[in-house]
Design an enzyme around this catalytic site. Sequence first.
Site: not given
Ligand code: NAI
Length: 481
Positions: A253, A383
């Site tokens: 998602e 986004e």
């Molecule tokens: P992210 O995708 O890096 O983080 C989400 C989760 O993934 C966190 O638990 C993080 O620790 C984990 N994660 C990060 N790198 C990983 C890896 N290499 N392997 C496994 N798990 C990993 O998102 P971030 O950096 O917090 O936000 C960046 C952008 O992502 C936001 O600006 C937004 O556009 C989008 N985003 C979308 C979300 C949604 O609800 N669809 C939620 C959060 C972010």
Amino acid sequence: MTVQLPEPLNLIGGSWVPAQSGRTLDVVAPSTGKVFTTIAASGASDIDAAVSSARHAFEEGAWGRMSAVQRGRIMIRISELITRDAEELAQVESLDTGKPISQARADMVAAARYFEFYGAAADKVHGEHIPFMQGYDVKVVREPHGVTGHIIPWNYPAQMVGRTLAPALAMGNATIMKPAEEACLTVLMIGKLAMEAGMPAGAINIVTGEGHVAGAALSEHPGIDFISFTGSPEVGVIIQTNAAKNFIGCTLELGGKSPQIVFEDADLDRVLPVLAGAIVQNGGQTCSAGSRALIQRSIWDKVVGRLAERFKELTAAPSEQDRELGALISGKQRDRVQAFISGTDSPLIARGKVATGSPEDGFYVAPALFGPCDPQSTLAQVEVFGPVLAAIPFDDEKEAIRIANGTEFGLVAGVWTLDGNRQQRVAKALRCGQVFINGYGAGGGIELPFGGRRKSGHGREKGFAALHEFSTIKTIVHNHG
Ligand code: NAI
Ligand code: MG
């Protein structure tokens, strides 16, 4: 109220333990920008321990032997305990994420509801019987995957526990949760409530830590049978690649660029509060944020004029002031959103405010309304994940559908028109996972299947669809002669 913050520990095999390295990470309060507690900074060995504990719970422990009705009862008890502690959870959630307190309170209602809905559903997922050749008896049974991994973001920590763990548990999987390092205190608190509710050891494991360390170790682990991820498209690619290497399934998602389409016959008194509300909810840090307003040109001036008035009033403030917006999650996220605002060529229509007296080091961003935005411009395509609304004019239904479908995403859409035939035509033509007609969002909508297409991800959460994702079917063919 004085709240008790969880200790910097992981939940593994029913015990609360520090990271094996002994390391911790600082946790920052977005409203002030100050460190207020720590969490365990886990690594691959902690993930290993969690996977073993889940495997044991599933194959040999009490969890794997439980009936569906017993599982359901424990989950309903978790729901009751979340409701009992809702105020404390909401206080911690707003401290940890910076969101306005009333939004955090609403999150706890939704978190409890997930465990209630899926607890009640646990014993209602049946298999099938297939009429086959003479002498055969064929049944199709639905089974849990086994050990499921769950990686969630920081925007709705408590709700996400409910959304992803509850259906997995209802189906009998043993779970490992890696919450986001930016905000995960209520995840740990709900873990504690789950143990109080009688959840057997190892059915829920929670391992905190950085994404590229703990998250990566979980998604690569050969001991998991399925992985559920919510977060950025960039990390979604990594998750899906790792899932492919382990030959397991995943749900992704990954957010969106969701449109609300306003036709000239729409009831504007109903449209306008929802247009603004869908982008300021949680400061725009919502996967299903309504971040594009498509407005028919004949009503552009009227709609944009009224929307601008509303935007000027919108105020970001510390969570306890409970204004329309709180602080964004982090300095990184604030800078990212500010860069979109200052980097765009689209005209600024109106800007909200940051409340005077808000702590200077807090991560506040005043909401912004831009338009007319070119449908191909950055603000209309990327986004932002912040309180930025791109208004885009269109001439007719065909153009509206083309613009609405004209991004890489496809999560949610809203259609505002009183013409019943148009409602149906447009809903059918939109390439996304949920369409709202004369509304947007549904206060949690736990009953409603939810998920995306293309860059918004794949697989479905919520509703009965999630029970299907967190299980697999087995066809048993009995030749009894
Ligand atoms: P992210 O995708 O890096 O983080 C989400 C989760 O993934 C966190 O638990 C993080 O620790 C984990 N994660 C990060 N790198 C990983 C890896 N290499 N392997 C496994 N798990 C990993 O998102 P971030 O950096 O917090 O936000 C960046 C952008 O992502 C936001 O600006 C937004 O556009 C989008 N985003 C979308 C979300 C949604 O609800 N669809 C939620 C959060 C972010
Ligand atoms: Mg990241």
